[in-house]
Design an enzyme around this catalytic site. Structure first.
Site, PDB file in Angstrom:
ATOM      1  N   ARG A   3      12.354   4.592  13.271  1.00 43.98           N
ATOM      2  CA  ARG A   3      11.057   5.285  12.824  1.00 43.98           C
ATOM      3  C   ARG A   3      10.195   5.354  14.036  1.00 43.98           C
ATOM      4  NH1 ARG A   3       8.594   4.999   7.165  1.00 43.98           N
ATOM      5  NH2 ARG A   3       7.714   6.902   7.709  1.00 43.98           N
ATOM      6  N   TYR A  42      11.204   8.577   1.760  1.00 41.83           N
ATOM      7  CA  TYR A  42      11.018   7.339   0.684  1.00 41.83           C
ATOM      8  C   TYR A  42      11.904   7.955  -0.778  1.00 41.83           C
ATOM      9  CZ  TYR A  42       7.813   5.681   3.896  1.00 41.83           C
ATOM     10  OH  TYR A  42       7.060   5.199   4.851  1.00 41.83           O
ATOM     11  N   ARG A  52       6.399   0.658  13.729  1.00 46.13           N
ATOM     12  CA  ARG A  52       7.044   0.062  12.557  1.00 46.13           C
ATOM     13  C   ARG A  52       8.047  -0.754  12.843  1.00 46.13           C
ATOM     14  NH1 ARG A  52       5.248   3.522   8.425  1.00 46.13           N
ATOM     15  NH2 ARG A  52       4.518   5.672   9.089  1.00 46.13           N
ATOM     16  N   GLU A  75      12.123  -9.622   2.364  1.00 42.10           N
ATOM     17  CA  GLU A  75      11.559  -8.595   2.844  1.00 42.10           C
ATOM     18  C   GLU A  75      12.273  -7.299   2.623  1.00 42.10           C
ATOM     19  OE1 GLU A  75       9.974  -8.913   6.812  1.00 42.10           O
ATOM     20  OE2 GLU A  75       9.786  -6.978   7.298  1.00 42.10           O
ATOM     21  N   PRO A 107       0.924  -1.221  -0.002  1.00 45.42           N
ATOM     22  CA  PRO A 107       0.010   0.042  -0.164  1.00 45.42           C
ATOM     23  C   PRO A 107       0.824   1.335   0.088  1.00 45.42           C
ATOM     24  CG  PRO A 107      -1.114  -1.756   1.841  1.00 45.42           C
ATOM     25  CD  PRO A 107       0.432  -2.204   1.129  1.00 45.42           C
ATOM     26  N   ASN A 108       0.242   2.509  -0.766  1.00 41.65           N
ATOM     27  CA  ASN A 108       0.963   3.515  -0.975  1.00 41.65           C
ATOM     28  C   ASN A 108       2.220   3.672  -1.626  1.00 41.65           C
ATOM     29  OD1 ASN A 108      -1.285   4.950   0.709  1.00 41.65           O
ATOM     30  ND2 ASN A 108      -0.380   3.466   2.333  1.00 41.65           N
ATOM     31  N   ALA A 161       2.970  -0.687   4.924  1.00 38.28           N
ATOM     32  CA  ALA A 161       2.185  -0.784   6.197  1.00 38.28           C
ATOM     33  C   ALA A 161       1.665  -1.963   6.661  1.00 38.28           C
ATOM     34  CB  ALA A 161       1.011   0.157   6.185  1.00 38.28           C
ATOM     35  N   HIS A 189      12.597  -2.991   2.818  1.00 38.58           N
ATOM     36  CA  HIS A 189      11.809  -1.670   3.246  1.00 38.58           C
ATOM     37  C   HIS A 189      12.975  -0.258   2.872  1.00 38.58           C
ATOM     38  CE1 HIS A 189       8.974  -3.686   5.727  1.00 38.58           C
ATOM     39  NE2 HIS A 189       9.882  -4.297   6.385  1.00 38.58           N
ATOM     40  N   ASN A 226       7.831  -5.556  -0.366  1.00 36.92           N
ATOM     41  CA  ASN A 226       8.039  -4.606   0.367  1.00 36.92           C
ATOM     42  C   ASN A 226       6.442  -4.360   0.757  1.00 36.92           C
ATOM     43  OD1 ASN A 226       7.759  -2.347   1.754  1.00 36.92           O
ATOM     44  ND2 ASN A 226       8.992  -0.929   0.524  1.00 36.92           N
ATOM     45  N   ARG A 228       5.426  10.953  -2.326  1.00 34.91           N
ATOM     46  CA  ARG A 228       4.952  10.652  -0.929  1.00 34.91           C
ATOM     47  C   ARG A 228       6.166  10.783   0.083  1.00 34.91           C
ATOM     48  NH1 ARG A 228       4.277   4.648   1.481  1.00 34.91           N
ATOM     49  NH2 ARG A 228       3.818   5.159   3.500  1.00 34.91           N
TER      50      ARG A 228
END
Ligand SMILES: O=C(O)[C@@H]1C=C(O)[C@@H](O)[C@H](O)C1
Length: 152
Positions: free
Chosen positions: A109, A24, A113, A100, A11-12, A79, A102, A76, A19
């Site tokens: 953070r 990012y 998270r 995985e 998502p996103n 969220a 990120h 990735n 963003r």
């Protein structure tokens, strides 16, 4: 036939480039995918991409990957990393190794998270390397599935 690797973005991540660029970066999702394709070409692996803002769509895509004989997944989860037992169960439910990734260093953070529902099942977890993390993940995944020889 080239071994196939699936790159999933959650998502996103379709908003990459605009963003929160301080976190990012300014590369778009297209930029990211093009960089990964370049690396894939040098490794002689076939790479597919999937991005969704919907947990169930990502779960369904993982199920299909099993039928497609995808040999590794780079994900990735965004969220969903921090919330989704369903995504954990989907990855555990197929026999496909996954890495995985990120973009940001999630451990520097917000507290929420710092936990991942996936990391203990991942071959590797890469975070904080920006989109280079995807390139590193692809190189490592290719080695892991025997698509290329381990670096000397
Ligand atoms: O760093 C990343 O790529 C991850 C991306 C997201 O969208 C966040 O929800 C995660 O917490 C971190």
């Amino acid at each position: 036939m080239a071994k196939s690797i699936l790159v999933i973005n959650g998502p996103n991540l379709n908003l990459l480039g605009t963003r929160e660029p301080a976190i990012y970066g300014y590369d778009t999702l297209d930029d990211l995918e093009n960089k990964v394709k370049t690396v894939a070409g040098s490794l002689e692996v076939a790479v597919q991409f999937f991005q969704s803002n919907h947990e169930g769509a990502i779960i369904d895509r993982i199920h299909v990957a099993q039928k497609e004989k995808i040999e590794a997944i780079i994900i990735n989860p965004a969220a969903l990393t921090h919330t989704s037992v369903g995504l954990r169960d989907a990855l555990n439910g197929v026999s496909i190794p996954f890495i995985e990734v990120h973009i940001a260093n999630v451990h520097s953070r917000e507290e929420f998270r710092h936990h991942s529902y996936l990391s203990d099942k991942a071959v590797s977890v890469i975070c904080g390397m920006g989109i280079f993390g995807y390139e590193a993940a692809l190189m490592y995944a290719a080695q892991h599935i025997g698509a290329c020889r381990p670096e000397q």
